[in-house]
Design an enzyme around this catalytic site. Sequence first.
Site, PDB file in Angstrom:
ATOM      1  N   HIS A  69       0.882  -1.177   0.000  1.00  0.00           N
ATOM      2  CA  HIS A  69       0.000   0.000   0.000  1.00  0.00           C
ATOM      3  C   HIS A  69       0.914   1.220   0.000  1.00  0.00           C
ATOM      4  CE1 HIS A  69      -3.550  -2.451   1.160  1.00  0.00           C
ATOM      5  NE2 HIS A  69      -2.606  -3.217   1.699  1.00  0.00           N
ATOM      6  N   GLU A 110      -7.296 -12.411   6.029  1.00  0.00           N
ATOM      7  CA  GLU A 110      -6.247 -11.846   6.897  1.00  0.00           C
ATOM      8  C   GLU A 110      -6.779 -11.968   8.322  1.00  0.00           C
ATOM      9  OE1 GLU A 110      -5.677  -7.580   6.512  1.00  0.00           O
ATOM     10  OE2 GLU A 110      -3.752  -7.594   7.564  1.00  0.00           O
TER      11      GLU A 110
END
Length: 335
Positions: free
Chosen positions: A21, A198
């Site tokens: 990211h 996740e």
Amino acid sequence: MLDQRLRALLTGMPKAELHIHIEGSLEPELIFALAQRNGVQLDYPSVEALRQAYDFSDLQSFLDIYYAGASVLLKEQDFYDMTAAYLARAHADNVRHAEIFFDPQTHTARGLPFETVINGIWRACQDSPISASLIMCFLRHLSEDEAIATLEESLPFRDKFIGVGLDSSEVGHPPEKFARVFERARQLGLHLVAHAGEEGPPSYIDSALDVLNVERIDHGVRCLESPELVERLAREQMALTVCPLSNIKLRVFDVMGTHNLRRLLDAGLAATVNSDDPAYFGGYINQNFLAAFEALPLDETHARQLARNSFAAAFVEPERKRAWLAEVDAFFANA
Ligand code: HPA
Ligand code: ZN
């Protein structure tokens, strides 16, 4: 301790990074420099005090501070500088190709124009020492209508990104919530990925595949809780973009010694190693490789497999893919 040879192989091998990211590459030093340049008041008195706050209990506790850090980004040049810094750092780690997530909604919600965000990031990719492309992520804690509006807003810049993804708070925001926007993105010829498994359950991985039609799963480490899912992921050679240091910092696993990377590879899964948010989680991609190989029973054959998996899963022309895979094979053959 890792022996010298394995350390040199891990750091020197050519690799692709598929889960980064860009806002998570913003180092505290750059946050402070940009705050000063832009006249933004930070809640922390110093770089050290900010770094001290990087002690997370779960994904949400990280996201709160990650969105606060991104608030210093105001001008196109700020996005350029952040991206250029990441690309230089990735180059130093022998990353040949990076597919970079960006979160436009984090910035448009603060009143920034979409074009300020994408033009700054994209221009840095044009000037990059390595191959780089962009994947636009939707924030899953926001509504699907907001994601659709963002996709519409992105259309004038369609040639500047290759795909869409799904990030932010996972639990309570299943992939199904974004079925329509992913279908629209698919029709536009965009590549599709999503964070799943996740913190969320294996069923979120199933629905990312079945409902969103994604081509890679970001994280995906909780797949091992479902033998049927593992069998499917192995059969389809569905890539998982695993982020070892992130998983420890956000307490998906207690310590690196209990991370399941080796088990994922043993199950025949197309796992890759990535940095996620390197400025927040303690290291860039090579640091992720070193930390995982230090703590787990992983050797040279796994290193080569992980490097190959990273290029095999990249969204690039088959010819470029073949050339990079050949470079990996030559690197290990001559090592
Ligand atoms: N998970 C979800 N959203 C994110 C992450 C992550 O690891 N990093 C940045 N946004
Ligand atoms: Zn991520």
